[in-house]
Design a protein around this motif. Structure first.
Motif, PDB file in Angstrom:
ATOM      1  N   VAL A 196       7.826  -0.937   1.610  1.00 24.77           N
ATOM      2  CA  VAL A 196       7.037   0.208   1.163  1.00 24.77           C
ATOM      3  C   VAL A 196       7.987   1.233   0.562  1.00 24.77           C
ATOM      4  O   VAL A 196       8.959   1.638   1.216  1.00 24.77           O
ATOM      5  CB  VAL A 196       6.241   0.839   2.325  1.00 24.77           C
ATOM      6  N   GLU A 204       4.156   5.016  -2.454  1.00 22.73           N
ATOM      7  CA  GLU A 204       3.923   4.771  -3.874  1.00 22.73           C
ATOM      8  C   GLU A 204       3.833   3.295  -4.225  1.00 22.73           C
ATOM      9  O   GLU A 204       3.298   2.951  -5.272  1.00 22.73           O
ATOM     10  CB  GLU A 204       5.036   5.418  -4.714  1.00 22.73           C
ATOM     11  N   TRP A 205       4.366   2.409  -3.405  1.00 22.46           N
ATOM     12  CA  TRP A 205       4.353   0.990  -3.758  1.00 22.46           C
ATOM     13  C   TRP A 205       4.467   0.154  -2.489  1.00 22.46           C
ATOM     14  O   TRP A 205       5.176   0.526  -1.556  1.00 22.46           O
ATOM     15  CB  TRP A 205       5.502   0.659  -4.704  1.00 22.46           C
ATOM     16  N   VAL A 206       3.753  -0.968  -2.478  1.00 25.32           N
ATOM     17  CA  VAL A 206       3.770  -1.878  -1.333  1.00 25.32           C
ATOM     18  C   VAL A 206       3.907  -3.302  -1.851  1.00 25.32           C
ATOM     19  O   VAL A 206       3.274  -3.664  -2.851  1.00 25.32           O
ATOM     20  CB  VAL A 206       2.481  -1.757  -0.486  1.00 25.32           C
ATOM     21  N   GLU A 220       6.508 -11.040  -6.662  1.00 22.55           N
ATOM     22  CA  GLU A 220       5.396 -11.365  -5.774  1.00 22.55           C
ATOM     23  C   GLU A 220       5.737 -12.557  -4.883  1.00 22.55           C
ATOM     24  O   GLU A 220       6.672 -13.318  -5.148  1.00 22.55           O
ATOM     25  CB  GLU A 220       4.147 -11.690  -6.601  1.00 22.55           C
ATOM     26  N   THR A 230      -1.136  -8.301  -0.388  1.00 22.83           N
ATOM     27  CA  THR A 230      -0.527  -7.219  -1.169  1.00 22.83           C
ATOM     28  C   THR A 230      -1.588  -6.416  -1.911  1.00 22.83           C
ATOM     29  O   THR A 230      -1.548  -5.177  -1.943  1.00 22.83           O
ATOM     30  CB  THR A 230       0.495  -7.804  -2.161  1.00 22.83           C
ATOM     31  N   GLU A 231      -2.552  -7.107  -2.510  1.00 22.50           N
ATOM     32  CA  GLU A 231      -3.643  -6.392  -3.188  1.00 22.50           C
ATOM     33  C   GLU A 231      -4.412  -5.516  -2.202  1.00 22.50           C
ATOM     34  O   GLU A 231      -4.742  -4.362  -2.505  1.00 22.50           O
ATOM     35  CB  GLU A 231      -4.584  -7.401  -3.844  1.00 22.50           C
ATOM     36  N   HIS A 234      -2.437  -2.405  -1.318  1.00 24.87           N
ATOM     37  CA  HIS A 234      -2.532  -1.341  -2.324  1.00 24.87           C
ATOM     38  C   HIS A 234      -3.846  -0.577  -2.177  1.00 24.87           C
ATOM     39  O   HIS A 234      -3.879   0.657  -2.318  1.00 24.87           O
ATOM     40  CB  HIS A 234      -2.429  -1.945  -3.727  1.00 24.87           C
ATOM     41  N   MET A 237      -3.423   1.663   0.784  1.00 26.13           N
ATOM     42  CA  MET A 237      -2.547   2.790   0.482  1.00 26.13           C
ATOM     43  C   MET A 237      -3.320   3.897  -0.235  1.00 26.13           C
ATOM     44  O   MET A 237      -3.155   5.087   0.066  1.00 26.13           O
ATOM     45  CB  MET A 237      -1.382   2.302  -0.382  1.00 26.13           C
ATOM     46  N   LEU A 238      -4.188   3.508  -1.162  1.00 24.93           N
ATOM     47  CA  LEU A 238      -5.005   4.505  -1.854  1.00 24.93           C
ATOM     48  C   LEU A 238      -6.084   5.076  -0.939  1.00 24.93           C
ATOM     49  O   LEU A 238      -6.449   6.250  -1.050  1.00 24.93           O
ATOM     50  CB  LEU A 238      -5.644   3.874  -3.094  1.00 24.93           C
ATOM     51  N   TYR A 241      -4.559   7.657   1.429  1.00 20.29           N
ATOM     52  CA  TYR A 241      -3.796   8.712   0.756  1.00 20.29           C
ATOM     53  C   TYR A 241      -4.348  10.089   1.122  1.00 20.29           C
ATOM     54  O   TYR A 241      -5.553  10.344   1.029  1.00 20.29           O
ATOM     55  CB  TYR A 241      -3.859   8.507  -0.755  1.00 20.29           C
TER      56      TYR A 241
END
Length: 300
Positions: A196, A204-206, A220, A230-231, A234, A237-238, A241
């Motif tokens: 992360v 910001e990214w995973v 990937e 992973t999808e 993300h 994560m959003l 937030y």
């Protein structure tokens, strides 16, 4: 009056010449469209070409006559008198001029918008709830909000270390290969690895990979199931937030990610199967509130 009569006669002559020319041209195209006919006989091609040549000669003669007639017309010194036809542009009958109807509808629509906006302004001005950090009507000066993108590294370390101590089967390692921004590596039991990237306290990214794969930020996983995780990471994560509560957002995300410890052992809550019958994947989705596992096909 005599000049006017002569002009009218010349104009009629020019119009007649134009009509004859158009008729001869139409005859040419009609002959071409019909092609060879039975009355042309055995030498039909030659007769057809001769007939076509004669028609074209007539067109040439008629065109020459029209040019001579037009050249003989005097140049008008003033605009033509259109008579009552000049009033055609002033037609305002509703059923004959569509623009009039459109203008009326636009005026009514604009009038309603103005009326509704006045009502909305009155209602909103009476609302006492303050949902914004900016209050233009207040004379008090608020304190300057802290940016969560620019946080001391020690504060970030404290937040992540506290999360690390909360789980015995999830190991979290902090590194800073890009200046002061933290990159967190996560080993979740023997199930998966994740990295992360942080900007201050904001994620910001995973990237999620299998336990036996090499971990980096950009490539990937070679396994489809971890690309699917992973999808979903993300999306989580959003979902979590929160610029006003960044520590809670990080802790909520880590709790959600920890729920994948049973990725290959717990069945889907909807179909009660470990592998879906079409995708042949384990339940790679975790509910954001209950953390229950679902297949992507079963979560709707």
């Amino acid at each position: 009056m005599n000049n006017s009569a002569i002009n009218v006669d010349q104009l009629n002559s020019a119009l007649n010449s134009l009509r004859v020319l158009r008729s001869s041209v139409s005859h040419v195209f009609e002959t071409l469209s019909n092609g060879l006919r039975a009355d042309h006989g055995e030498d039909g091609k030659d007769k057809f070409l001769l007939e076509l040549q004669e028609l074209l000669n007539n067109v040439n003669i008629n065109l020459r006559d029209l040019e001579q007639t037009v050249n003989g017309l005097p140049i008008p010194t003033a605009p033509f008198n259109l008579g009552t036809t000049s009033f055609l542009s002033h037609e305002t009958t509703q059923d004959r001029q569509a623009l009039y109807t459109q203008l009326v509808n636009s005026y009514k629509w604009t009038d309603k918008i103005h009326e509704y906006s006045s009502f909305a302004h009155t209602l909103l001005s009476q609302n006492s709830l303050k949902r914004s950090y900016i209050n233009s009507g207040s004379t008090k000066r608020r304190g300057k909000l802290q940016s969560n993108h620019n946080v001391a590294p020690l504060q970030v370390d404290n937040v992540i270390n506290n999360i690390d101590r909360s789980y015995s089967d999830m190991k979290i390692t902090i590194s800073r290969p890009f200046a002061s921004n933290a990159v967190v590596q996560i080993n979740l039991s023997h199930v998966l690895k994740a990295v992360v990237a942080f900007k201050g306290l904001l994620m910001e990214w995973v990237m999620v990979k299998g336990y036996g794969e090499s971990l980096d930020l950009w490539s990937e996983s070679r396994h489809f199931v971890f690309r699917k995780v992973t999808e979903n990471a993300h999306a989580a994560m959003l979902h979590f937030y929160s610029p006003t509560l960044p520590e809670l957002a990080v802790r909520s995300f880590m709790t959600w990610l920890h729920s994948y410890v049973n990725l290959f052992s717990e069945p889907c809550k909807r179909c009660s199967c470990h592998l879906h019958h079409t995708s042949l994947l384990p339940p790679a989705w975790r509910d954001f509130r209950t953390l229950e596992p679902f297949h992507d096909e079963c979560k709707q």
